[in-house]
Structures are given as structure tokens and as C-alpha cells.
Design an enzyme around this catalytic site. Structure first.
Site, PDB file in Angstrom:
ATOM      1  N   HIS A 152     -18.486 -70.419 -14.917  1.00 45.21           N
ATOM      2  CA  HIS A 152     -18.937 -69.128 -14.489  1.00 45.21           C
ATOM      3  C   HIS A 152     -18.368 -68.528 -13.516  1.00 45.21           C
ATOM      4  O   HIS A 152     -18.278 -68.809 -12.105  1.00 45.21           O
ATOM      5  CB  HIS A 152     -20.521 -69.872 -14.464  1.00 45.21           C
ATOM      6  CG  HIS A 152     -21.559 -68.954 -14.249  1.00 45.21           C
ATOM      7  ND1 HIS A 152     -22.056 -67.920 -15.168  1.00 45.21           N
ATOM      8  CD2 HIS A 152     -21.911 -67.688 -12.716  1.00 45.21           C
ATOM      9  CE1 HIS A 152     -22.183 -66.323 -14.427  1.00 45.21           C
ATOM     10  NE2 HIS A 152     -22.462 -66.497 -13.267  1.00 45.21           N
TER      11      HIS A 152
ATOM     12  N   TYR B 272      -4.364 -52.611 -39.558  1.00 41.96           N
ATOM     13  CA  TYR B 272      -3.783 -53.337 -38.148  1.00 41.96           C
ATOM     14  C   TYR B 272      -2.808 -51.837 -37.436  1.00 41.96           C
ATOM     15  O   TYR B 272      -3.273 -52.119 -35.883  1.00 41.96           O
ATOM     16  CB  TYR B 272      -3.644 -55.001 -38.273  1.00 41.96           C
ATOM     17  CG  TYR B 272      -4.031 -55.823 -38.648  1.00 41.96           C
ATOM     18  CD1 TYR B 272      -5.969 -55.373 -38.830  1.00 41.96           C
ATOM     19  CD2 TYR B 272      -3.852 -56.719 -39.381  1.00 41.96           C
ATOM     20  CE1 TYR B 272      -6.611 -56.590 -39.732  1.00 41.96           C
ATOM     21  CE2 TYR B 272      -4.299 -57.959 -40.117  1.00 41.96           C
ATOM     22  CZ  TYR B 272      -6.182 -57.380 -40.195  1.00 41.96           C
ATOM     23  OH  TYR B 272      -6.623 -58.179 -40.693  1.00 41.96           O
TER      24      TYR B 272
ATOM     25  N   THR C 195      11.465 -58.723 -36.397  1.00 42.21           N
ATOM     26  CA  THR C 195      10.789 -56.941 -36.417  1.00 42.21           C
ATOM     27  C   THR C 195       9.694 -57.574 -35.012  1.00 42.21           C
ATOM     28  O   THR C 195      10.023 -56.122 -34.139  1.00 42.21           O
ATOM     29  CB  THR C 195       9.244 -57.354 -37.162  1.00 42.21           C
ATOM     30  OG1 THR C 195      10.509 -56.909 -38.245  1.00 42.21           O
ATOM     31  CG2 THR C 195       8.313 -56.591 -37.288  1.00 42.21           C
TER      32      THR C 195
END
Length: 460
Positions: free
Chosen positions: A444, A183, A40
Site C-alpha cells: 500500500h 491504436y 518496424t
């Protein structure tokens, strides 16, 4: 009858690598596949849907580019080009998997449908119509699931869609009604809305995503509603009728009659195991009331030497869980280990946009179990990276053991939510506390850096 040391039935994400490792260990091995190598995930699930979702995300980004100062004169969605790209990706991945099997010594790839006709014997109806009888000391069942079709009056009279057939449409639906809100339903609903369809989602329960925390589900409803996706809850579809070019759905919504007219209906109401025609009774293999193969923590069935892996055994139906099942079998059978599936972490990601990354327990599960927990929550409007990229939809949330400070679970509804929650999963695997993450130094400005602020909310 041809005798093998090991036979794998199904070439999904557990069966394919397992068959290769069995053969490489010196066992004469066969792998039986009735359709296409890859299961699948490669053919109908992860690979094709996420390929199409990428196109839908780009369409949304273009449509919403003005707030970032980028003005596009107009755009079109070429659905045939999207399908061509999806098919190319699937064929490439399927071809690579098939090639890997065929190039493995001691491994035979047999295309056909297998049925147990004895305790350690199968009859394979080959794709040319002939039959072949095989036996082996060890069998590994990896046949997966298929869409479950609910019993609704008139459903057999319409050309309904499933998660498989909807990807073969040659046109974008004018109005897509989706029965179910799991989902699969939400991913397809958002995708086709972004391609231009009107989308209505019909959920029988009082809210969508009952396995997720209510605040997460509410945030998802808000995000989808902003894209004009209509979600109707407490809704039972009682009758479906073809009427001209349209399909009429007669509903019971909060005990009131209603109806909608649409052009296409997608069934997204769950999946069921492909065990009905496998002849497991002839092998003596026990199944539960839903048809799933019963296994213990080592994936052994009720018959010695027969194992089940992946979705067919029930439990979390995710590709990575099927692959981990392969790992457990490999460790135990080939490497003579003592691995178990008990208490393993189950991460997953729902690829709506923004993504929902999940691992461990939810807040509602913690409360139901009576655990003493801390809950850290933060909207993405407080995340520097989200502000800078212009997408502050969603939120982050973590459930923490009050006594130890260790993370028990997390839900991250955000751009790259699956990647962010993986950081928290690694912390769970390593026993890292929320205080350590709160004080950690992260580059950051990244999404990861937002974990500092998420756990700082517990200082208030």
C-alpha cells in the site's frame, strides 16, 4: 550462387535474434535487410513513438499541474529537440542490434532486397545495385507489414502522412485529420494534440475500437474528448482535395454530407503484409486473400523448410508476438522441441494516456462464445493510488470464469495500465483465481493493491 544453411529475410524482432541463434548453433546463416536493422519496432514503431509520447505526456502533466498545487508560469514545446531525442534513441537501438549481428560468427548481414527466384533460392538486389544469388536449406520470412492506404478519390493528389512519415515532420501540424481510429491513430492523435495540434479523428464504423468492450471504448472517447480531440464516427471520406495551403476532406457522416479543412492528413487505417514483391509464388509459398503468409501452429509454410514469423503471417501484430514466434522456432529447430503458437496468451498495451493494457478475452467475446462469466468493474476514482496522484481517469475490468473463478481476460485503462494487466496475466498463467487475488496482500498504496477492490465488487 552462394549456399547457406539458413537465410532470414528481414531483421525485425523475430529475425534478428533468430539469425544469431541459428549461427551460434553452427549453421552458416545470412540475414537480409533492405533498409535498417531492427524492423518496424526499432525504426518506425515502438521505440520512436513511445519516446515522443513521453514528451507529450510531460507537456500534458505541466499543463495540468495546477490541480496538484504546482503553478508553472508557462512552457514551450521544442519539436526539434523532441525529434533529436527520438532519433538518438532509434540510432542507439539500431546500432546495438546491428553490432550484435556483425559480431556473431557464421552470420552474414546483407543489405538489399530479396526476391524468391526458385523453391529454395533468392536473388538479392544489393543497395549498390549489384545482384547476389543465394540458396539455403531453410528460409525464415520476417518482412513485416507497411501502412495500408485506403482507396479514396484524390488521396494520391495530396502529401498524406503515414505512421512512418509523420515522425519526420519538421513542424507541428496546425490541424491534423486522421483517417482511422485504431491504436496507431489514437496514439498519434493524442500525442500531437498535446504538442499543440488541433486533431480530428474520422472513423468509418459506428464506434472506435470495435475489438474492445464498448464501455472501455466509451471511456477512451471521454478521455480524448476532454483534451479537445474531435472524434467523428459513422464517417466515410469520399473525396480529398488540395485547396491552397489546406486540404479539404469531403465526408459522408451518418448519410449526411459534411466537410472539414485541415493542414495535414494521417492515414491510420491499418497495415498490410510486405509480400507483394517477395516472389513467394516462385517458392511455392501460399498466401491468403490479404497477402499474409499461411502458416500452421508451428509457423511452417506450405513449403517444407520455409517458415514465417511476425506480422507477415497475420494475426496479432505486436513486437512481443514476433519475439515469441522466434522462441517457438528456436525451441523446435535448434532445441528439437515441440512448441506451438496455439492458444498462447496475447497481451498488449495501447500507449494512449492513460494506457490501455489488455490480455485474454473481452466481455463481448465471452458473451458471443456463450461462456458463463463474472465481470468485475471499477472506476479509477475508487483507486487510492489514482486519487493520490491526481489522475482518476479510466477504469479496470476483468472477465472471470464463473465455474472455476479463473481469470479469462482483463482490460485496464489506467496510469501504467500495461503493468497492472501484466499482474493479471501472470495470474492467468499460474491458474490463480480471482478470490486469491481478492485476498492477496499487496503493498500500500500501489496500483496493484487496487486488484483487491476490483474483485471485491463481485461480493455485492
Amino acid at each position: 550462387m552462394e549456399k547457406y544453411d539458413a537465410i532470414v529475410i528481414g531483421s525485425g524482432q523475430a529475425g534478428t535474434p533468430l539469425s544469431k541463434r541459428l549461427a551460434e548453433s553452427g549453421l552458416k546463416t545470412a540475414i537480409i535487410e533492405k533498409r535498417w536493422v531492427g524492423g518496424t519496432c526499432v525504426n518506425d514503431g515502438c521505440s520512436p513513438t513511445k519516446t515522443m509520447i513521453a514528451s507529450a505526456k510531460l507537456a500534458w502533466s505541466v499543463a495540468n499541474s495546477e490541480k496538484l498545487g504546482v503553478h508553472v508560469g508557462g512552457y514551450t514545446v521544442d519539436f526539434h529537440e523532441i525529434l533529436d531525442r527520438k532519433n538518438e534513441v532509434v540510432q542507439r537501438m539500431r546500432g546495438n542490434s546491428e553490432k550484435g549481428i556483425k559480431e556473431t560468427k557464421n552470420l552474414d548481414l546483407i543489405y538489399g532486397t530479396a526476391v524468391f527466384t526458385g523453391p529454395k533460392e533468392i536473388t538479392v538486389t544489393l543497395n549498390d545495385g549489384s545482384e547476389q544469388v543465394l540458396s539455403a536449406d531453410k528460409f525464415f520470412i520476417n518482412v513485416g507489414e507497411k501502412p495500408a492506404i485506403p482507396e479514396i478519390d484524390g488521396i494520391d493528389k495530396i502529401n498524406y502522412l503515414t505512421s512512418t512519415s509523420i515522425m519526420e515532420l519538421e513542424e507541428i501540424p496546425e490541424h491534423l485529420a486522421i483517417i482511422g481510429s485504431g491504436y496507431i491513430a489514437l496514439e498519434f492523435g493524442q500525442m500531437f494534440r498535446r504538442f499543440g495540434s488541433k486533431v480530428t479523428i474520422l472513423e468509418q464504423s459506428e464506434r472506435i475500437l470495435r475489438h474492445e468492450d464498448e464501455d472501455i471504448a466509451e471511456e477512451i472517447v471521454k478521455i480524448l474528448s476532454e483534451e479537445d480531440i474531435k472524434i467523428i464516427t459513422d464517417c466515410k471520406v469520399e473525396l480529398i482535395k488540395n485547396e491552397g495551403h489546406n486540404i479539404n476532406l469531403f465526408l459522408n457522416v451518418t448519410e449526411q454530407e459534411a466537410n472539414i479543412s485541415c493542414t495535414h492528413v494521417l492515414i491510420g487505417a491499418g497495415r498490410k503484409p510486405q509480400t507483394t514483391d517477395l516472389g513467394l509464388d516462385s517458392a511455392g509459398v501460399e498466401i491468403d486473400e490479404k497477402g499474409y503468409v499461411k502458416v500452421n501452429d508451428k509457423l511452417e509454410t506450405s513449403v517444407e523448410g520455409i517458415y514465417a514469423l511476425g506480422d507477415v503471417k497475420g494475426g496479432p501484430a505486436f513486437t512481443h508476438i514476433a519475439y515469441d514466434d522466434y522462441r517457438v522456432i528456436r525451441k523446435n529447430i535448434i532445441e528439437k522441441g515441440n512448441e506451438s503458437i496455439k492458444d498462447r496468451l496475447v497481451p498488449y498495451c495501447m500507449f494512449i494516456d492513460p494506457q490501455l493494457g489488455r490480455v485474454g478475452i473481452t466481455e463481448q467475446e465471452a458473451k458471443e462464445s456463450g461462456k458463463e462469466v463474472l465481470v468485475a468493474k471499477m472506476p479509477n476514482s475508487s483507486v487510492a493510488r489514482s486519487i493520490e496522484t491526481g489522475d482518476t481517469r479510466g477504469m479496470m475490468k476483468a472477465v472471470i470464469d464463473k465455474e472455476t473463478g479463473k481469470i479469462l481476460g482483463a482490460s485496464v485503462l489506467a496510469e501504467e495500465g500495461g503493468e497492472i494487466v501484466t499482474i493479471l496475466q501472470l495470474a492467468m498463467m499460474g491458474g490463480i483465481t480471482y478470490e486469491q487475488l481478492k485476498e492477496g496482500v499487496f503493498a500500500h498504496p500501489t496500483y496493484a493493491e487496487s486488484l483487491n477492490n476490483l474483485f471485491m465488487t463481485l461480493d455485492k
